[in-house]
Design a protein around this motif. Structure first.
Motif: not given
Length: 196
Positions: A33, A48, A51, A54, A58, A73-76, A99, A101
């Motif tokens: 992260w 967060a 898009s 994000k 990435i 891939d990532a989640v914020l 982020a 990852y």
């Protein structure tokens, strides 16, 4: 019952009452992260959900690792300190976007080489590259500074197999030497596996 065997991992047996479709494949992943400091909780919450940020995070990580964006891939998530910590006189953590990852190790690479690339990433350089990738977007003038890059860890997952809707047919993600160990390079029966 579906059995998966690779040259580098143990035999993995998966079970479903009614099965699914496809040929399962065990894939290695690297997880880490990155923390980006921002000016306020409101900004953290907004970013967060952005898009564009994000996508550029990435790309920045993919560029750092020499990988395709399809492998990253990532989640914020937003980080907003609890105001009660101020009242108690304790140190307040920074407002930030985190982020998280998940990097799929592609053919020709190893999990160790990807981990080493993550470990060698410098916060200042990552910040510069992110700003460069954001230069042509609406976020070009937003102040974002990388304040932490986590030590990467390795995980494994199964791809290429679709369970039937509403049915659990195998585990999602196990870590080698934490949830399983290598004990066979060849397929074994379910009963034999259970005796090991």
């Amino acid at each position: 019952t579906t059995t998966v065997t690779t040259s580098t991992t143990t035999t993995v047996t998966t079970k479903s009452a009614a099965g699914g479709t496809g040929t399962p494949k065990l894939t290695e992943r690297v997880e880490t992260w990155v923390e980006l400091s921002v000016d306020s909780c409101e900004q953290a919450k907004k970013l967060a959900l952005d898009s564009t940020l994000k996508a550029k995070l990435i790309k920045t990580m993919a560029d750092q690792l020499g990988l395709s964006v399809k492998d990253v891939d990532a989640v914020l998530k937003q980080q907003c300190p609890d105001p009660r910590r101020l009242q108690a006189g304790r140190k307040l953590a920074s407002y930030a976007v985190i982020a998280e990852y998940v990097i799929t190790v592609p053919p020709g690479k190893t999990a160790d080489s990807v981990k080493n690339s993550v470990t060698s990433a410098q916060m200042a350089a990552f910040t510069r590259n992110l700003k460069k990738n954001l230069a042509s977007t609406s976020l070009a003038n937003v102040t974002l500074t990388v304040t932490a890059i986590a030590v990467p860890v390795t995980s494994v997952g199964i791809t290429g197999y679709t369970c039937k809707t509403g049915e659990a047919c195998y585990f999602g993600k196990y870590r080698m030497d934490t949830h399983f160990t290598i004990n066979s390079q060849t397929a074994v029966t379910l009963s034999e596996c259970g005796r090991r």
